[in-house]
Design an enzyme around this catalytic site. Structure first.
Site, PDB file in Angstrom:
ATOM      1  N   SER A 116      35.241  28.586  98.872  1.00 21.25           N
ATOM      2  CA  SER A 116      34.422  28.328  97.722  1.00 21.25           C
ATOM      3  C   SER A 116      33.575  29.831  97.384  1.00 21.25           C
ATOM      4  CB  SER A 116      33.057  27.456  98.346  1.00 21.25           C
ATOM      5  OG  SER A 116      31.936  27.438  97.417  1.00 21.25           O
ATOM      6  N   TYR A 157      26.847  25.107 105.258  1.00 16.71           N
ATOM      7  CA  TYR A 157      28.213  24.602 104.189  1.00 16.71           C
ATOM      8  C   TYR A 157      28.691  26.056 104.002  1.00 16.71           C
ATOM      9  CZ  TYR A 157      30.919  24.009 100.272  1.00 16.71           C
ATOM     10  OH  TYR A 157      32.034  23.913  99.317  1.00 16.71           O
TER      11      TYR A 157
HETATM   12  N1  LIG Z   1      33.587  20.581  94.199  1.00 13.59           N
HETATM   13  C1  LIG Z   1      33.175  21.725  94.068  1.00 13.59           C
HETATM   14  O1  LIG Z   1      32.166  22.061  93.601  1.00 13.59           O
HETATM   15  C2  LIG Z   1      33.730  22.725  95.321  1.00 13.59           C
HETATM   16  C3  LIG Z   1      33.255  24.101  94.931  1.00 13.59           C
HETATM   17  C4  LIG Z   1      33.886  25.127  96.114  1.00 13.59           C
HETATM   18  C5  LIG Z   1      34.771  24.652  97.074  1.00 13.59           C
HETATM   19  N2  LIG Z   1      34.962  23.139  97.158  1.00 13.59           N
HETATM   20  C6  LIG Z   1      35.778  22.784  98.162  1.00 13.59           C
HETATM   21  O2  LIG Z   1      36.880  22.116  97.651  1.00 13.59           O
HETATM   22  C7  LIG Z   1      37.307  21.277  98.881  1.00 13.59           C
HETATM   23  C8  LIG Z   1      37.682  19.489  98.274  1.00 13.59           C
HETATM   24  O3  LIG Z   1      36.383  19.339  98.043  1.00 13.59           O
HETATM   25  P1  LIG Z   1      35.961  18.333  96.622  1.00 13.59           P
HETATM   26  O4  LIG Z   1      35.167  19.053  95.435  1.00 13.59           O
HETATM   27  O5  LIG Z   1      37.654  17.968  96.168  1.00 13.59           O
HETATM   28  O6  LIG Z   1      35.263  17.081  97.157  1.00 13.59           O
HETATM   29  P2  LIG Z   1      35.658  15.520  97.563  1.00 13.59           P
HETATM   30  O7  LIG Z   1      36.347  14.972  96.494  1.00 13.59           O
HETATM   31  O8  LIG Z   1      34.621  15.046  98.444  1.00 13.59           O
HETATM   32  O9  LIG Z   1      37.048  15.778  98.605  1.00 13.59           O
HETATM   33  C9  LIG Z   1      36.828  16.270 100.074  1.00 13.59           C
HETATM   34  C10 LIG Z   1      37.926  15.474 100.501  1.00 13.59           C
HETATM   35  O10 LIG Z   1      37.623  15.741 101.759  1.00 13.59           O
HETATM   36  C11 LIG Z   1      37.886  14.620 102.629  1.00 13.59           C
HETATM   37  N3  LIG Z   1      37.437  14.847 104.061  1.00 13.59           N
HETATM   38  C12 LIG Z   1      36.160  15.006 104.300  1.00 13.59           C
HETATM   39  N4  LIG Z   1      35.698  14.854 105.687  1.00 13.59           N
HETATM   40  C13 LIG Z   1      36.826  14.916 106.369  1.00 13.59           C
HETATM   41  C14 LIG Z   1      37.363  14.846 107.619  1.00 13.59           C
HETATM   42  N5  LIG Z   1      36.627  14.869 108.695  1.00 13.59           N
HETATM   43  N6  LIG Z   1      38.665  14.264 107.878  1.00 13.59           N
HETATM   44  C15 LIG Z   1      39.705  13.949 106.790  1.00 13.59           C
HETATM   45  N7  LIG Z   1      39.204  14.299 105.506  1.00 13.59           N
HETATM   46  C16 LIG Z   1      38.003  14.628 105.154  1.00 13.59           C
HETATM   47  C17 LIG Z   1      37.281  13.548 101.891  1.00 13.59           C
HETATM   48  O11 LIG Z   1      37.720  12.077 102.311  1.00 13.59           O
HETATM   49  P3  LIG Z   1      37.246  11.262 103.436  1.00 13.59           P
HETATM   50  O12 LIG Z   1      35.618  11.242 102.910  1.00 13.59           O
HETATM   51  O13 LIG Z   1      37.817   9.743 103.069  1.00 13.59           O
HETATM   52  O14 LIG Z   1      37.300  11.558 104.597  1.00 13.59           O
HETATM   53  C18 LIG Z   1      37.690  13.886 100.474  1.00 13.59           C
HETATM   54  O15 LIG Z   1      38.724  13.310 100.163  1.00 13.59           O
HETATM   55  C19 LIG Z   1      36.279  21.349  99.844  1.00 13.59           C
HETATM   56  O16 LIG Z   1      36.963  21.982 100.925  1.00 13.59           O
HETATM   57  C20 LIG Z   1      35.089  21.827  99.112  1.00 13.59           C
HETATM   58  O17 LIG Z   1      34.164  22.397 100.000  1.00 13.59           O
HETATM   59  C21 LIG Z   1      34.502  22.264  96.253  1.00 13.59           C
END
Ligand SMILES: NC(=O)c1ccc[n+]([C@@H]2O[C@H](COP(=O)([O-])OP(=O)(O)OC[C@H]3O[C@@H](n4cnc5c(N)ncnc54)[C@H](OP(=O)(O)O)[C@@H]3O)[C@@H](O)[C@H]2O)c1
Length: 250
Positions: free
Chosen positions: A139, A152
């Protein structure tokens, strides 16, 4: 990296950034398996992305990680790419107040422990494959933390550090180690509505997949591209500005 000929495990690939990457790899011809905790979300992702394989797994649980690796390498022996994408983002009460440690602990287990352990579990298998790679999703907040999300941001900074060490240790092997550094992107991370002002998901995913195809080892986008390339002085200024903005909006 070619997009059309891989067999890829994307943790947390049933929604958000993971699913957007899964679609692009699948569309190009790669085989993609995603995992997540919510069965209904996995099924929804499979409806949206024909051919997507899905496995229910909580990557915060060590035994589930071991079982996941055993299953994917058995069912998909050509697996050559791991994308450590699963993550959660908590907004805990300020640290001067009493904390629910279990929430901090699970954030560390999902965001940091899982990618470290899954990488270690899969390295021996990946060593036997053509064009193997490990891609870690960190991130922009790894470089400029928002103090209101201390755990986080710490997990993402630690995963950035681990990724550097992993790449260094694997430099004489065929395994490429890539760091994907997203800025705020419009997904449901942390709960619905909290990232509405982030970059549009498809714009971000198009950029990310182009960087992966080009073979970039570390790349950001907008805020996170600036952050990862900043001097310490610039990072201090960005930290002050970002945290002032967040405290005002709280
Ligand atoms: N969106 C942003 O602004 C942003 C910015 C920087 C970095 N990121 C990073 O990008 C990545 C993806 O996030 P996103 O933004 O796409 O959000 P998201 O749609 O909430 O995706 C996160 C995914 O992780 C899964 N997950 C969470 N806990 C889990 C567990 N214990 N076991 C297996 N799967 C798990 C969730 O599915 P379940 O809940 O069904 O398990 C969900 O599908 C993350 O690492 C996040 O930190 C996002």
């Amino acid at each position: 990296m070619r997009l059309d000929s891989n067999t890829i495990l994307i943790t947390g690939g049933a929604s958000g950034i993971g699913l957007a990457l899964a679609r692009r790899f699948a569309r190009a011809g790669s085989t993609v398996v995603v995992c997540g905790r919510r069965q209904e979300q996995l099924e929804q992702a499979q409806r949206e992305c024909p051919g997507l394989r899905a496995i229910q797994c909580d990557v915060s649980v060590e035994a589930e990680r071991t079982a996941l690796v055993e299953r994917v390498t058995r069912e998909l022996p050509g697996l050559n790419v791991l994308i450590n994408n699963a993550g959660i983002q908590n907004r805990p009460p300020p640290l001067v107040q009493t904390q629910d440690w279990s929430r901090h602990r699970s954030e560390i287990a999902i965001n940091l422990e899982a990618p470290m352990h899954l990488s270690m579990l899969l390295i021996p298998h990946l060593m036997q494959q053509a064009s193997p790679a490990i891609l870690n999703v960190t991130s922009g907040l790894a470089f400029v933390p928002i103090a209101l999300m201390p755990t986080y941001c710490a997990t993402k900074a630690a995963l950035h550090s681990f990724t550097l060490s992993l790449r260094h240790q694997l430099k004489d092997t065929p395994i490429r180690v890539v760091e994907i550094v997203p800025p705020a992107v419009n997904t449901d991370l942390g709960g619905k509505g909290l990232h509405d002002t982030g970059a549009p998901l498809d714009d971000y995913a198009d950029h990310a997949i182009a960087q992966i195809e080009k073979g970039e080892l570390e790349f950001g986008y907008q805020f996170s591209e600036k952050g990862r390339l900043s001097s310490r002085q610039e990072l201090d200024a960005a930290f002050a500005a970002l945290n002032e903005r967040f405290e005002k909006s709280r």
